[in-house]
Scaffold this motif. Structure first.
Motif, PDB file in Angstrom:
ATOM      1  N   SER A 189      44.514  53.959  30.910  1.00  0.00           N
ATOM      2  CA  SER A 189      43.471  55.001  31.032  1.00  0.00           C
ATOM      3  C   SER A 189      42.308  54.509  31.869  1.00  0.00           C
ATOM      4  N   CYS A 236      49.010  49.244  33.641  1.00  0.00           N
ATOM      5  CA  CYS A 236      50.004  49.781  32.722  1.00  0.00           C
ATOM      6  C   CYS A 236      50.585  51.054  33.354  1.00  0.00           C
ATOM      7  N   ASN A 264      56.706  45.347  27.990  1.00  0.00           N
ATOM      8  CA  ASN A 264      56.465  45.680  26.588  1.00  0.00           C
ATOM      9  C   ASN A 264      57.457  46.698  26.079  1.00  0.00           C
ATOM     10  N   TYR A 270      48.032  59.800  31.718  1.00  0.00           N
ATOM     11  CA  TYR A 270      49.013  60.315  30.752  1.00  0.00           C
ATOM     12  C   TYR A 270      49.294  61.822  30.835  1.00  0.00           C
ATOM     13  N   LYS A 288      52.679  53.249  32.626  1.00  0.00           N
ATOM     14  CA  LYS A 288      52.957  54.511  31.920  1.00  0.00           C
ATOM     15  C   LYS A 288      51.774  55.480  31.931  1.00  0.00           C
ATOM     16  N   GLY A 304      43.402  50.093  26.233  1.00  0.00           N
ATOM     17  CA  GLY A 304      42.407  50.618  25.303  1.00  0.00           C
ATOM     18  C   GLY A 304      40.967  50.485  25.730  1.00  0.00           C
ATOM     19  N   MET A 305      40.730  50.110  27.001  1.00  0.00           N
ATOM     20  CA  MET A 305      39.331  50.103  27.439  1.00  0.00           C
ATOM     21  C   MET A 305      38.886  51.569  27.585  1.00  0.00           C
ATOM     22  N   PHE A 343      47.401  44.337  20.692  1.00  0.00           N
ATOM     23  CA  PHE A 343      46.869  45.601  21.210  1.00  0.00           C
ATOM     24  C   PHE A 343      46.536  46.523  20.055  1.00  0.00           C
ATOM     25  N   GLU A 386      45.975  45.097  30.067  1.00  0.00           N
ATOM     26  CA  GLU A 386      46.929  46.098  30.608  1.00  0.00           C
ATOM     27  C   GLU A 386      46.265  47.456  30.540  1.00  0.00           C
ATOM     28  N   ARG A 446      54.541  40.100  20.657  1.00  0.00           N
ATOM     29  CA  ARG A 446      53.496  41.053  20.307  1.00  0.00           C
ATOM     30  C   ARG A 446      53.203  40.975  18.821  1.00  0.00           C
ATOM     31  N   GLY A 496      46.131  43.866  25.841  1.00  0.00           N
ATOM     32  CA  GLY A 496      46.681  45.218  25.950  1.00  0.00           C
ATOM     33  C   GLY A 496      45.758  46.157  26.711  1.00  0.00           C
ATOM     34  N   HIS A 533      50.537  38.663  22.442  1.00  0.00           N
ATOM     35  CA  HIS A 533      50.086  40.001  22.828  1.00  0.00           C
ATOM     36  C   HIS A 533      49.511  40.706  21.629  1.00  0.00           C
TER      37      HIS A 533
HETATM   38  C1  LIG Z   1      51.491  47.870  25.242  1.00  0.00           C
HETATM   39  C2  LIG Z   1      50.493  48.757  25.873  1.00  0.00           C
HETATM   40  N1  LIG Z   1      49.656  48.238  26.796  1.00  0.00           N
HETATM   41  C3  LIG Z   1      48.738  49.005  27.412  1.00  0.00           C
HETATM   42  C4  LIG Z   1      48.618  50.348  27.115  1.00  0.00           C
HETATM   43  C5  LIG Z   1      47.578  51.150  27.851  1.00  0.00           C
HETATM   44  O1  LIG Z   1      46.623  51.660  27.013  1.00  0.00           O
HETATM   45  P1  LIG Z   1      45.373  52.414  27.636  1.00  0.00           P
HETATM   46  O2  LIG Z   1      45.866  53.525  28.457  1.00  0.00           O
HETATM   47  O3  LIG Z   1      44.610  52.851  26.438  1.00  0.00           O
HETATM   48  O4  LIG Z   1      44.613  51.404  28.434  1.00  0.00           O
HETATM   49  C6  LIG Z   1      49.449  50.927  26.160  1.00  0.00           C
HETATM   50  C7  LIG Z   1      49.328  52.328  25.847  1.00  0.00           C
HETATM   51  O5  LIG Z   1      49.969  52.917  25.019  1.00  0.00           O
HETATM   52  C8  LIG Z   1      50.411  50.100  25.521  1.00  0.00           C
HETATM   53  O6  LIG Z   1      51.227  50.594  24.590  1.00  0.00           O
END
Ligand SMILES: Cc1ncc(COP(=O)(O)O)c(C=O)c1O
Length: 464
Positions: free
Chosen positions: A309, A84, A133, A413, A86, A265-266, A225, A306, A180, A263, A223
């Motif tokens: 973190s 991911c 996404n 982040y 971002k 969130g691990m 998440f 995805e 999603r 998604g 999807h």
């Molecule tokens: C659609 C989607 N996928 C993956 C992630 C990545 O989440 P994490 O950094 O908790 O793994 C996010 C984070 O906001 C997200 O919005």
């Protein structure tokens, strides 16, 4: 008189220590075996460090655990690891992830600029999955279509809402898409349903009305998440099963549906007490997927994740030193840092995020209760509570002594949210950034990715 305790003793009484990635040698801290004291003295503080090998280690670990769970459960689907972007867009992070054969998850039009540059450097292949996404403005949609027309046939835009479908017009071939699911939020939020995604009950009718007989699109992915992350709690499993039920209902009428995307969130290590059981959780996910699909008589889906973190968080740290000590009353001692917490680690300020915070030196000294103060004039620029005790203890400092302090596992982040290299609260520059590669012949190699931000760069942004 009672014997005064050393900082080292406080840590060994509070935690299992040494532990994964953290150990102490001769009164100084090592993180991933890096001699932090040496690095801090050589490059000065505040300082950002990225330990690149951690990225590959994390990816390999997740892949190994998913593949093991797939084998143990005789699960008939594959696992695909997407990164991911971002969570950290830096080239050195994305390139390191791609070396480990990840796919990519995007969240905006500019992600495609990044992909274009990676393509020029031959770092990314057209066969890569690109999962797109987000709520998409037309510019983002156009970039998705452009990439598709340029040969990225495994691109999968994930519809955030039902209106999005029409924005793709008539693609030049059959475009694979995802939908999603809008999860129900945890009760702690002010709203019930996530603003992201399509409501559970709308998904099957939407598919039947708009996609099923539409030659331009194939629904490939569902999807799902949960913003609060992958956790072994009732809430997670309830939402997970709701998503699986939708998957099975859809699969029965949509044979080309073949993937579920879990998604991000691990969780990662934000405390020395962290003991998340990755193996158990991943195995449980795969087992429950298998059991539900078998009970419903549908084929098991390929599993996409995805992780942001998880991929990059544990590769980063920020080191400060204490510029001065202020005793404001009988009880409150402030250690004033030579940088801003708010500017460099904005989750501390915005989310009350706790990171692992440890002194780099003086582990043989006595400790005391302190507050850490960032150097901006903002009252919110502070840190005064560790995850496990809601207080901060650090070694005492005598006049003339230097104390270095590290915040660890900060690689996700923080740079993006703080607008790395942009303008900053109180015009404090972005600190220098050092990259560390794998140890070779028992030596680490350090690369300076960026020097401290210059006044000129900030003045330019400000129009001077
Ligand atoms: C659609 C989607 N996928 C993956 C992630 C990545 O989440 P994490 O950094 O908790 O793994 C996010 C984070 O906001 C997200 O919005």
């Amino acid at each position: 008189m009672a014997k005064r305790q050393k900082y080292r003793e406080l840590i060994s009484q509070s935690f299992d220590f040494p532990q994964r990635d953290f150990k102490e040698e001769k009164g100084t801290l090592q993180w991933n075996d890096l001699p932090l004291m040496e690095i801090a003295e050589k490059y000065g503080t505040p300082l950002r460090i990225t330990y690149l090998p951690k990225i590959g280690q994390q990816i390999q670990k997740a892949r190994r655990l998913f593949n093991a769970a797939i084998a143990n459960n005789d699960y008939r689907g594959d696992y695909h690891y997407c990164y991911c972007t971002k969570s950290s867009h830096f080239s050195f992070v994305v390139e390191e992830a791609l070396k480990n054969k990840v796919h990519i998850e995007t969240s905006s039009a500019f992600d495609f600029e990044l992909i274009k540059r990676l393509e020029e450097k031959k770092k990314i292949k057209k066969e890569n999955f690109i999962v797109c996404n987000g709520f998409k403005p037309q510019k983002y949609i156009d970039k998705i279509l452009e990439a598709y027309n340029n040969g990225y046939k495994n691109i999968i835009p994930v519809l955030d809402n039902m209106d999005e479908l029409e924005k793709y017009g008539t693609p030049s071939g059959t475009l694979n898409i995802g939908i999603r699911i809008a999860a129900e939020e945890e009760p702690k939020y002010e709203f019930y349903t996530s603003r992201l995604g399509v409501r559970y009950n709308d998904i099957v009718p939407f598919y039947q009305q708009k996609i099923q007989n539409n030659p331009n699109f194939k629904l490939k992915m569902l999807h799902f998440f949960i913003d609060t992350g992958i956790k072994d709690v009732n809430y997670y499993w309830t939402e997970f099963h709701k998503a699986l039920d939708v998957y099975c209902d859809l699969k029965k009428i949509c044979p080309e549906l073949s993937a579920i995307n879990l998604g991000g969130g691990m969780p990662i290590k934000h405390s020395l007490t962290f003991d998340f059981d990755y193996e158990y959780m991943i195995n449980e996910i795969v087992t429950q997927l298998k059991n539900t699909c078998n009970a419903e008589g549908v084929d098991e889906p390929d599993i996409f994740t995805e992780f942001g973190s998880y991929t990059v968080g544990e590769s980063g740290c920020v080191i400060f030193s204490v510029l001065g000590v202020k005793n404001q009353n009988d009880r409150e001692t402030w250690y004033m840092l030579d940088g801003s917490l708010m500017n460099n680690l904005p989750d501390i300020w915005g989310l009350s995020q706790r990171f692992i915070m440890l002194p780099i030196n003086k582990w043989d000294d006595e400790y005391k209760h302190v507050n850490l103060g960032g150097i901006t004039c903002d009252v919110g620029d502070y840190y005064n509570s560790d995850a496990h005790i809601n207080q901060v203890y650090l070694p005492k400092i005598k006049p003339g002594e230097k104390l270095y302090i590290g915040f660890f596992n900060t690689g996700a982040y923080q740079d993006t949210l703080s607008g790395y290299g942009g303008i900053k609260h109180c015009l404090l520059p972005s600190p220098p950034h050092i990259l560390v590669d794998e140890k070779k012949k028992n030596e680490f190699t350090y690369r300076v990715f960026a020097e401290e931000q210059s006044a000129d760069s900030m003045m330019k942004i400000l129009g001077y």
